[in-house]
Design a protein around this motif. Structure first.
Motif, mmCIF file in Angstrom:
data_model
loop_
_atom_site.group_PDB
_atom_site.id
_atom_site.type_symbol
_atom_site.label_atom_id
_atom_site.label_comp_id
_atom_site.label_asym_id
_atom_site.label_seq_id
_atom_site.Cartn_x
_atom_site.Cartn_y
_atom_site.Cartn_z
ATOM 1 N N ASP A 57 30.267 17.333 59.886
ATOM 2 C CA ASP A 57 31.320 17.937 59.081
ATOM 3 C C ASP A 57 31.436 17.286 57.702
ATOM 4 O OD1 ASP A 57 32.389 15.516 59.698
ATOM 5 O OD2 ASP A 57 34.086 16.293 60.867
ATOM 6 N N ALA A 58 30.544 16.326 57.420
ATOM 7 C CA ALA A 58 30.542 15.732 56.081
ATOM 8 C C ALA A 58 29.900 16.675 55.077
ATOM 9 C CB ALA A 58 29.788 14.405 56.091
ATOM 10 N N TYR A 59 29.135 17.658 55.570
ATOM 11 C CA TYR A 59 28.479 18.598 54.665
ATOM 12 C C TYR A 59 29.398 19.794 54.448
ATOM 13 C CZ TYR A 59 24.769 15.987 56.974
ATOM 14 O OH TYR A 59 24.008 15.013 57.530
ATOM 15 N N THR A 60 29.910 19.940 53.246
ATOM 16 C CA THR A 60 30.809 21.065 52.972
ATOM 17 C C THR A 60 30.496 21.671 51.620
ATOM 18 O OG1 THR A 60 32.437 19.578 51.992
ATOM 19 C CG2 THR A 60 32.685 20.084 54.328
ATOM 20 N N ASP A 61 30.615 22.960 51.540
ATOM 21 C CA ASP A 61 30.476 23.694 50.276
ATOM 22 C C ASP A 61 29.178 23.363 49.550
ATOM 23 O OD1 ASP A 61 33.003 24.775 50.702
ATOM 24 O OD2 ASP A 61 33.995 23.096 49.703
ATOM 25 N N GLY A 62 28.108 23.216 50.310
ATOM 26 C CA GLY A 62 26.826 22.958 49.680
ATOM 27 C C GLY A 62 26.617 21.526 49.255
ATOM 28 N N ASP A 63 27.559 20.648 49.545
ATOM 29 C CA ASP A 63 27.414 19.240 49.177
ATOM 30 C C ASP A 63 26.430 18.530 50.093
ATOM 31 O OD1 ASP A 63 29.126 19.506 47.142
ATOM 32 O OD2 ASP A 63 30.794 18.413 48.053
ATOM 33 N N GLN A 97 26.105 17.583 44.794
ATOM 34 C CA GLN A 97 25.884 19.028 44.846
ATOM 35 C C GLN A 97 24.388 19.314 44.980
ATOM 36 O OE1 GLN A 97 27.798 21.797 44.834
ATOM 37 N NE2 GLN A 97 29.695 20.581 44.981
ATOM 38 N N SER A 98 24.031 20.204 45.878
ATOM 39 C CA SER A 98 22.617 20.531 46.071
ATOM 40 C C SER A 98 21.998 21.136 44.821
ATOM 41 C CB SER A 98 22.464 21.512 47.245
ATOM 42 O OG SER A 98 23.248 22.674 47.020
ATOM 43 N N SER A 99 22.856 21.640 43.924
ATOM 44 C CA SER A 99 22.368 22.239 42.682
ATOM 45 C C SER A 99 22.477 21.272 41.507
ATOM 46 C CB SER A 99 23.174 23.499 42.370
ATOM 47 O OG SER A 99 24.567 23.189 42.246
ATOM 48 N N ALA A 100 22.713 19.990 41.786
ATOM 49 C CA ALA A 100 22.921 18.995 40.731
ATOM 50 C C ALA A 100 21.708 18.892 39.813
ATOM 51 C CB ALA A 100 23.228 17.636 41.344
ATOM 52 N N GLY A 101 22.007 18.727 38.509
ATOM 53 C CA GLY A 101 20.958 18.569 37.520
ATOM 54 C C GLY A 101 20.547 17.110 37.382
ATOM 55 N N PRO A 102 19.572 16.822 36.527
ATOM 56 C CA PRO A 102 19.057 15.455 36.360
ATOM 57 C C PRO A 102 20.137 14.434 35.997
ATOM 58 C CG PRO A 102 17.595 17.029 35.307
ATOM 59 C CD PRO A 102 18.804 17.789 35.719
ATOM 60 N N ASP A 103 21.037 14.794 35.065
ATOM 61 C CA ASP A 103 22.069 13.848 34.644
ATOM 62 C C ASP A 103 23.025 13.529 35.788
ATOM 63 O OD1 ASP A 103 20.969 13.772 32.143
ATOM 64 O OD2 ASP A 103 22.382 15.191 31.249
ATOM 65 N N LEU A 153 17.317 4.832 50.553
ATOM 66 C CA LEU A 153 16.248 5.642 51.148
ATOM 67 C C LEU A 153 16.531 5.922 52.618
ATOM 68 C CD1 LEU A 153 12.995 4.092 49.623
ATOM 69 C CD2 LEU A 153 14.085 6.265 49.046
ATOM 70 N N THR A 154 17.101 4.948 53.321
ATOM 71 C CA THR A 154 17.447 5.151 54.727
ATOM 72 C C THR A 154 18.527 6.218 54.856
ATOM 73 O OG1 THR A 154 16.905 2.848 55.209
ATOM 74 C CG2 THR A 154 18.253 4.012 56.827
ATOM 75 N N ALA A 155 19.508 6.178 53.962
ATOM 76 C CA ALA A 155 20.573 7.186 53.988
ATOM 77 C C ALA A 155 20.013 8.577 53.728
ATOM 78 C CB ALA A 155 21.638 6.834 52.951
ATOM 79 N N ILE A 156 19.056 8.657 52.802
ATOM 80 C CA ILE A 156 18.432 9.952 52.506
ATOM 81 C C ILE A 156 17.632 10.439 53.708
ATOM 82 C CG2 ILE A 156 16.691 11.101 51.072
ATOM 83 C CD1 ILE A 156 17.562 9.249 48.772
ATOM 84 N N ALA A 157 16.899 9.515 54.355
ATOM 85 C CA ALA A 157 16.078 9.893 55.507
ATOM 86 C C ALA A 157 16.920 10.450 56.638
ATOM 87 C CB ALA A 157 15.279 8.684 55.991
ATOM 88 N N LYS A 158 18.162 9.983 56.781
ATOM 89 C CA LYS A 158 19.036 10.470 57.844
ATOM 90 C C LYS A 158 19.424 11.928 57.634
ATOM 91 C CE LYS A 158 21.140 6.053 59.156
ATOM 92 N NZ LYS A 158 20.936 6.119 60.605
ATOM 93 N N LEU A 159 19.260 12.407 56.408
ATOM 94 C CA LEU A 159 19.669 13.781 56.117
ATOM 95 C C LEU A 159 18.502 14.761 56.127
ATOM 96 C CD1 LEU A 159 22.192 13.240 53.178
ATOM 97 C CD2 LEU A 159 22.632 13.298 55.620
ATOM 98 N N ASP A 160 17.288 14.256 56.348
ATOM 99 C CA ASP A 160 16.122 15.133 56.263
ATOM 100 C C ASP A 160 16.220 16.348 57.178
ATOM 101 O OD1 ASP A 160 14.838 13.874 54.267
ATOM 102 O OD2 ASP A 160 13.446 12.729 55.527
ATOM 103 N N GLY A 161 16.809 16.158 58.340
ATOM 104 C CA GLY A 161 16.904 17.272 59.277
ATOM 105 C C GLY A 161 17.804 18.384 58.791
#
Length: 609
Positions: A57-63, A97-103, A153-161
């Protein structure tokens, strides 16, 4: 008057504190010093702080929500929690945001990195950083930076699924990997391969290991000025397993139960498993039928650590802390030897042949276990001191490729050595031995780091009178032990800081003014600053003089131990000189402020920092 006296620092095993008392030094000498990083769990394949369940439930509104949590069982939980609160980082996770830009991604990565740095601070970094959050959220040390970036990197890897195809997440991962690569390049240690182990004992050991089930991406080689080490056979990425050692060839206390000396040694009062292993290795070295014969064949006849320093090298250390450290260590080891020999040889000559248990061989075995042993967490939850063939060839670095190791993988019944930063083909692959001072590395491993060592500290014993009447009203710092290091590591050399550790300055200020609550630019406070800086300057000038004139050091010698002693003495001079320079510069700062803020009588205005 503040009296400051120095005492030697020797750390053993996984220290509970960076500051042991002098009495504990000798009592711990036979607790072998394994490769380990204090204050950060090395016994986990992923950082403990991220070994948490991430709710869907931490993922909301495309975040995209990445969790970086400070464990409540962290030894310095309260200090780190306050720092995180001061920097405004209350949330356990950072949303992107999944649509976040480079900045936006750059800003998010910076916030994550600042939080991860704080979570991964160790005791020494907390001490020298003080309580100013602005001094803590930036770069602290190669170790801290590597831990912080790998935790991201570990935090990112947990979200790969959940977000495996998210461009933002992929770009965030690439950015973190790039930062790790840049860090490795910044602290890269130059090493030139002299020869590969195409023959001789090292090649035989590697072939034996492969036959026993060792999986390795490394090759034993000889490096200029460093002796043996391991070079990468191919390009390896973060997370790749550079080396995997089956438990069947690990030398641990489990072997003792199969040996005839165990039934004798287990009856000796106070005999530890580590000491039994030491005595076992003295005999096994000469066993032609030993399973580990090829391993013992690769070991040197002399280890060349500080414990083997000759008299000329010992004398060259005059005026340094290391002199007393080595003398205490050898005296204690000799006392330990005399407790067991020649009595064991006399009572059991068939098991303990006198010719194999002389003092020189005992010292050799001590150096073997000090310089090559590792602490391994077995599947039964017990931490054991072990020798691991092949893995012991990897050299140390202040920014190693391998940081997290030391736990038996119950699925494969092996010990794995994964990479925390990339290692290219032909590059020397380094292992982190631990957060040790150069004096410790010289004494027990026989080398000084190429790079500046953030753990080169000078412990201080501060003898000041305490004022118990005001302790409750005006609490002092909870640091009870103090130290200094090279002030070139410090970020803040301004007024009230001077590049010196905040807890030390706070302790010295309160010894003069127990009612001090905050630092303000008043004549009274500035006068205290001058007293403190002059006292420290005087003390370190005396210590620098005690090292003697560098022109009289024997720099033409070909003796390995004298060379190391002279290099260490130069390091001590550099640290002492940096403290003196910082104190002198601080005095100039304060004197300018005294002239500027000396106000006319009747004007009580003061500026607070």
């Amino acid at each position: 008057m503040v009296k400051l006296a120095l005492f030697p620092l020797i750390k053993r095993g996984v220290p509970s504190s960076l500051f042991p008392s002098p009495k504990s030094v000798c009592l711990l000498l036979l607790k072998f010093v394994p490769f380990t990083l204090s204050s950060i769990s090395l016994l986990m394949e992923t950082p403990e702080l991220l070994n948490q369940y991430l709710p869907h439930d931490a993922y909301t509104d495309g975040d995209i929500s990445l969790m970086l949590e400070l464990p409540e069982n962290d030894k310095f939980f309260k200090k780190k929690k306050k720092l995180l609160e001061d920097m405004g980082s209350h949330a356990k996770h950072i949303s992107i945001q999944s649509s976040a830009g480079p900045d936006e991604l750059d800003s998010s990565l910076l916030l994550m990195l600042q939080r991860a740095r704080t979570i991964n601070l160790d005791e020494l970094e907390l001490y020298f950083g003080g309580e100013d959050v602005m001094d803590m959220v930036g770069f602290n040390s190669p170790r801290n930076e590597m831990e912080a970036l790998n935790s991201i990197l570990t935090a990112i890897a947990k979200l790969d699924g959940e977000h495996c195809s998210t461009t933002a997440l992929q770009e965030l991962r690439v950015a973190a990997v790039n930062l790790i690569s840049e860090l490795g390049n910044k602290f890269k240690e130059e090493s030139k391969v002299v020869s590969r182990s195409s023959c001789d004992p090292e090649k035989c050991l590697q072939q034996w290991g492969e036959y026993q089930g060792v999986k390795s991406q490394l090759e034993i080689s000889y490096f200029e000025g460093a002796g043996r080490g391991a070079v990468a056979r191919q390009d390896m990425r973060i997370g790749d397993i550079a080396l995997e050692i089956p438990l069947s060839i690990v030398i641990s206390e489990n072997l003792l139960h199969e040996h005839d000396m165990y039934s004798i040694l287990e009856k000796v009062e106070g005999m530890s498993a580590e000491t039994m292993l030491l005595l076992w290795s003295m005999k096994e070295k000469h066993n032609p039928d030993s399973k580990f014969k090829l391993y013992f064949d690769t070991l040197p006849e002399v280890f060349n650590t500080g414990l083997s320093f000759g008299m000329e090298a010992i004398m060259a250390l005059d005026g340094t802390l290391l002199l007393e450290e080595i003398v205490q260590a050898k005296e204690h080891l000799r006392a330990q030897y005399d407790e067991s020999f020649p009595s064991l040889c006399n009572d059991h000559p068939d098991v303990f042949p006198p010719e194999q248990y002389r003092w020189e061989q005992f010292l050799w075995a001590c150096e073997l276990w000090y310089s090559n042993s590792m602490k391994i967490m077995f599947s039964d939850g017990k931490l054991r001191t072990c020798l691991i063939p092949i893995a012991g060839f990897l050299n140390h670095s202040t920014c190693p490729h391998i940081m997290h190791y030391g736990k038996v993988d119950s699925m494969t019944n092996s010990i794995k050595f994964p990479l925390s930063r990339p290692c290219n083909a032909g590059e020397q692959c380094f292992l982190g031995y631990g957060s040790f001072s150069s004096s410790h590395l010289l004494t027990f491993y026989g080398f000084l780091p190429q790079q500046d060592n953030y753990y080169d500290v000078i412990p201080l014993d501060i003898d000041v009178a305490s004022n118990e009447d005001c302790a409750d009203t005006y609490p002092t710092s909870d640091w009870t032990s103090h130290m200094v290091r090279g002030t070139w590591f410090s970020k803040n050399h301004g007024i009230f800081h001077y590049g010196l550790p905040p807890p030390l300055l706070d302790r010295m200020r309160r010894s003069r003014n127990p009612f001090l609550q905050s630092m303000t630019l008043t004549p009274e406070n500035l006068e205290i600053e001058l007293e403190i800086l002059r006292d420290l300057c005087s003390m370190f000038e005396e210590m620098l003089d005690g090292l003697g004139d560098p022109e009289f050091d024997n720099r033409e010698t070909t003796s390995w131990d004298v060379k190391l002693a002279v290099d260490f003495k130069d390091l001590q001079r550099r640290i002492f000189s940096s403290v003196i320079t910082s104190c002198q510069a601080g005095c100039e700062l304060v004197e300018r402020e005294v002239q500027r803020y000396t106000l006319p009588e009747g004007n009580n205005t003061a500026e607070s920092l």
